[in-house]
Design a protein around this motif. Sequence first.
Motif, mmCIF file in Angstrom:
data_model
loop_
_atom_site.group_PDB
_atom_site.id
_atom_site.type_symbol
_atom_site.label_atom_id
_atom_site.label_comp_id
_atom_site.label_asym_id
_atom_site.label_seq_id
_atom_site.Cartn_x
_atom_site.Cartn_y
_atom_site.Cartn_z
ATOM 1 N N SER A 88 4.000 18.513 27.853
ATOM 2 C CA SER A 88 3.902 17.322 28.698
ATOM 3 C C SER A 88 2.778 17.451 29.721
ATOM 4 N N VAL A 89 2.683 18.600 30.368
ATOM 5 C CA VAL A 89 1.645 18.799 31.387
ATOM 6 C C VAL A 89 0.254 18.740 30.758
ATOM 7 N N ILE A 90 0.054 19.473 29.655
ATOM 8 C CA ILE A 90 -1.267 19.497 29.015
ATOM 9 C C ILE A 90 -1.624 18.119 28.468
ATOM 10 N N SER A 91 -0.668 17.411 27.921
ATOM 11 C CA SER A 91 -0.934 16.074 27.369
ATOM 12 C C SER A 91 -1.337 15.097 28.470
ATOM 13 N N LEU A 146 -8.236 13.069 31.651
ATOM 14 C CA LEU A 146 -9.647 13.346 31.398
ATOM 15 C C LEU A 146 -10.258 12.316 30.460
ATOM 16 N N LEU A 147 -9.484 11.835 29.504
ATOM 17 C CA LEU A 147 -9.989 10.821 28.578
ATOM 18 C C LEU A 147 -10.273 9.501 29.288
ATOM 19 N N PHE A 202 -15.253 17.409 29.464
ATOM 20 C CA PHE A 202 -14.634 16.113 29.204
ATOM 21 C C PHE A 202 -14.467 15.846 27.709
ATOM 22 N N GLY A 203 -15.002 16.726 26.858
ATOM 23 C CA GLY A 203 -14.851 16.540 25.422
ATOM 24 C C GLY A 203 -13.690 17.308 24.822
ATOM 25 N N TRP A 204 -13.152 18.319 25.550
ATOM 26 C CA TRP A 204 -12.102 19.134 24.936
ATOM 27 C C TRP A 204 -10.801 18.376 24.673
ATOM 28 N N GLY A 251 -8.376 18.879 21.630
ATOM 29 C CA GLY A 251 -7.015 19.291 21.966
ATOM 30 C C GLY A 251 -5.957 18.432 21.308
ATOM 31 N N ARG A 252 -6.191 17.131 21.236
ATOM 32 C CA ARG A 252 -5.210 16.242 20.603
ATOM 33 C C ARG A 252 -5.069 16.539 19.112
#
Length: 330
Positions: free
Chosen positions: A152-155, A161-162, A201-203, A207-208
């Motif tokens: 949840s935190v990472i998402s 950032l997106l 800003f691209g990671w 990550g998704r």
Amino acid sequence: MHGTSTDSDPVATADVAADVVKASVEGRSLRQIAWSRLKRDKLALAGGIVVVFLVLVAIFAPLIVGLLGHPPNEFHQEEIDPLFGTPKGSLGGMSSDFLFGVEPSNGRDVFSRVVYGARISLLVAFLAAVVAVFLGTIFGIIAGYFGGWVDSVISRVMDMLLAFPQLLFIISLVSVLPNDLLGLTGSGVRIAILVSVIGFFGWPYVGRIVRGQTLSLREKEYIEAARSLGAGRRYILFRELLPNLVAPITVYTTLMIPTNILTEAALSFLGAGVKPPTASWGQMLSKAVGTYEDDPMFMIIPGVAIFVTVLAFNLFGDGVRDALDPKGTR
């Protein structure tokens, strides 16, 4: 008299055919299967050849310019019409001495600046992709494997950032940074900032993808078997899950690089890229805006360079994606 040929024995013939099929299947690894698919995609191969050519041009830019051009920052006022400030001759001053003509006003060799501009675009694009893939893989695999509040935190961080205005942030950051930073000066500072910010800003995009693949893979039988045998989390993450994520990561990396090239060109066009007189395709386009009516070739040449580069990477990336797709039929 009974013959010994397998032609008269259907069972023997079937066994031989089965052995041939079995040998052909067992003799091909996943890499060989992917390569055989990629070889059949002529557009992807053409894109890959262009990509390799561009990388070689960027690496050997000094040698190429030394043989076919002039130093990229050397002025040639004798090639400029003193009355109008435009290149002498047709097509922007193209000749055997200046293959792509010269810049208006100062007479710098356009060919040399396009070749050196390839260095900046590819350097920023590749390094930013490395940063994005590294961060995206680490955080994506952690979020997908552990789930729960970690996921949840990472998402939520990825969502934030997106939604962040990347271009505006870079422009604002460049305007307040000093010319010297961490031992870097001038364009070196700008390149470091571009790589860091574009990569950061691209990671989330990487990550998704990694998170989604990990959510699927963590329930597979071989992961459960590794857990039952007492394998630790680190072993499962980096020895079991990560090798199976190489294909989607590779595909997305090839598709991310052209996006990074366009981002760098846009930032250079807006004045937030490398500092003059360092050559950059976006910077050349920005300068050509004021002279395109009198010298359209000065705008066309860097524009074509960007177009061909991005198209080549996209064609190659699409081909790699199809080749690595286990459900593909091509």
